[in-house]
Design a protein around this motif. Sequence first.
Motif, short mmCIF file in Angstrom:
data_model
loop_
_atom_site.label_atom_id
_atom_site.label_comp_id
_atom_site.label_asym_id
_atom_site.label_seq_id
_atom_site.Cartn_x
_atom_site.Cartn_y
_atom_site.Cartn_z
N ARG A 172 -4.09 8.88 -18.41
CA ARG A 172 -5.81 8.12 -17.69
C ARG A 172 -5.12 6.47 -17.50
NH1 ARG A 172 -8.96 7.47 -22.55
NH2 ARG A 172 -7.84 6.27 -23.26
N ALA A 173 -4.22 6.30 -17.90
CA ALA A 173 -3.33 5.16 -17.62
C ALA A 173 -2.89 4.90 -16.59
CB ALA A 173 -2.29 4.90 -18.47
N ALA A 174 -2.25 5.68 -15.86
CA ALA A 174 -1.75 5.69 -14.13
C ALA A 174 -2.80 5.16 -13.26
CB ALA A 174 -0.47 6.81 -13.95
N LEU A 175 -4.02 6.20 -13.33
CA LEU A 175 -4.72 6.09 -12.09
C LEU A 175 -5.90 5.13 -11.95
CD1 LEU A 175 -7.20 9.06 -13.32
CD2 LEU A 175 -5.93 9.04 -11.32
N PRO A 176 -5.69 3.94 -13.12
CA PRO A 176 -6.15 2.83 -12.24
C PRO A 176 -5.16 2.00 -11.53
CG PRO A 176 -7.49 3.24 -14.72
CD PRO A 176 -6.19 3.98 -14.23
N LEU A 177 -3.61 2.18 -12.18
CA LEU A 177 -2.96 1.55 -11.52
C LEU A 177 -2.46 2.21 -9.82
CD1 LEU A 177 -0.28 1.14 -13.88
CD2 LEU A 177 -2.04 -0.22 -13.43
N ALA B 247 -5.17 3.60 -8.20
CA ALA B 247 -6.43 3.06 -7.52
C ALA B 247 -6.58 1.28 -7.06
CB ALA B 247 -7.56 3.07 -8.08
N GLU B 248 -5.78 1.18 -7.39
CA GLU B 248 -5.21 -0.80 -6.93
C GLU B 248 -4.06 -1.33 -6.10
OE1 GLU B 248 -4.61 -2.95 -10.58
OE2 GLU B 248 -6.49 -2.44 -12.20
N GLY B 249 -4.06 0.28 -5.46
CA GLY B 249 -3.44 0.69 -4.24
C GLY B 249 -1.51 0.32 -5.62
N GLN B 250 -1.23 0.74 -6.23
CA GLN B 250 0.05 0.13 -6.34
C GLN B 250 1.32 1.23 -6.32
OE1 GLN B 250 1.68 -1.16 -10.65
NE2 GLN B 250 -0.50 -2.35 -10.95
N GLY C 231 -17.09 0.74 -16.97
CA GLY C 231 -16.29 -0.26 -17.31
C GLY C 231 -15.72 -1.08 -16.43
N ALA C 232 -15.20 -2.10 -16.18
CA ALA C 232 -13.62 -2.11 -15.35
C ALA C 232 -12.65 -2.39 -16.05
CB ALA C 232 -14.54 -3.25 -14.07
N THR C 233 -11.65 -1.55 -15.02
CA THR C 233 -10.26 -1.56 -15.46
C THR C 233 -9.50 -3.15 -14.52
OG1 THR C 233 -9.37 -0.72 -13.12
CG2 THR C 233 -9.88 1.04 -15.06
N ARG C 234 -10.04 -3.51 -13.11
CA ARG C 234 -10.08 -4.98 -12.99
C ARG C 234 -11.55 -5.48 -12.57
NH1 ARG C 234 -9.11 -5.43 -6.73
NH2 ARG C 234 -9.07 -2.88 -6.25
#
Length: 274
Positions: A208-213, A215-218, A76-79
């Motif tokens: 796990r919650a941090a990785l998508p953030l 990866a989005e460059g936050q 799936g997609a986190t965004r």
Amino acid sequence: MTEDAMGAVPPGVGAIVVGSFPLAHGEWFIPHSHPQHHQLVWARRGVLGVAVDDSSWVLPPTRALWVPAGVVHRTGATREAVLCSLYFEPDRCDLDWADPTPVGVDGLLARLIVHLSRTDLDDGPRLRAEAVVPDLLHPLPATPIDVPHPTDDRVRAVADALLADPADSRSLEAHARAIGVSRRTLTRLFVHDTGMHFDRWRTQVRLRAALPLLAEGQPVSRVAHTVGYATPSAFLAAFRRTVGTSPGRYLKGDASFEASVTSAAADHGLTPDR
């Protein structure tokens, strides 16, 4: 679109078939497998997540995941993202990795994937390009983030609260009071049900919650606070201790990568995704 992604892989001239699937924010395929094909999952744009049982991987465009034939998984997609899947016929592929394996994606591999996604490619150039791909797939050492899901109702109540808010800072004792058991009982139940102590399980949830953030460059400072760490240094220490490397090395992001993918798309007459 979901049926296409999970259905029979169309035949190809060579050993690799490439499929491309746009995904909206929060869109996930139901659990499925590809019994006759290995799959390489890559985000041509955006950030993907892949879950196999209790293990999960976050995939920016600099990482892909090898999923062996027959392994049940969710993607799936986190965004908003574009999933690019390479399907390999096992009998015509030298790779025999038995477990899901993350690999690094550099500019050359990205260009080859874009090249193989063309529908106007003659058989000869396609076969020559396919022959190079396996040589570019190199396993990465970082471990997946494991978050075992509990089955005991009492443990699940605590787990659900932390999954909903990874920054929840309540102690084990406070959670125990909330569900009406002693601290000692909840400690025992947590280990029995998840195989992990409470603190380790919560760390896994936060990472796990941090990785998508990330990866989005936050910024690391914002991500650390969002998932419940008082300081960036505490978050970085937990990440290195659990995953085995720094967030930057894990994601392997650099400014030149996106340019190489955009250039590859332009070279082959494809419109870059925005």
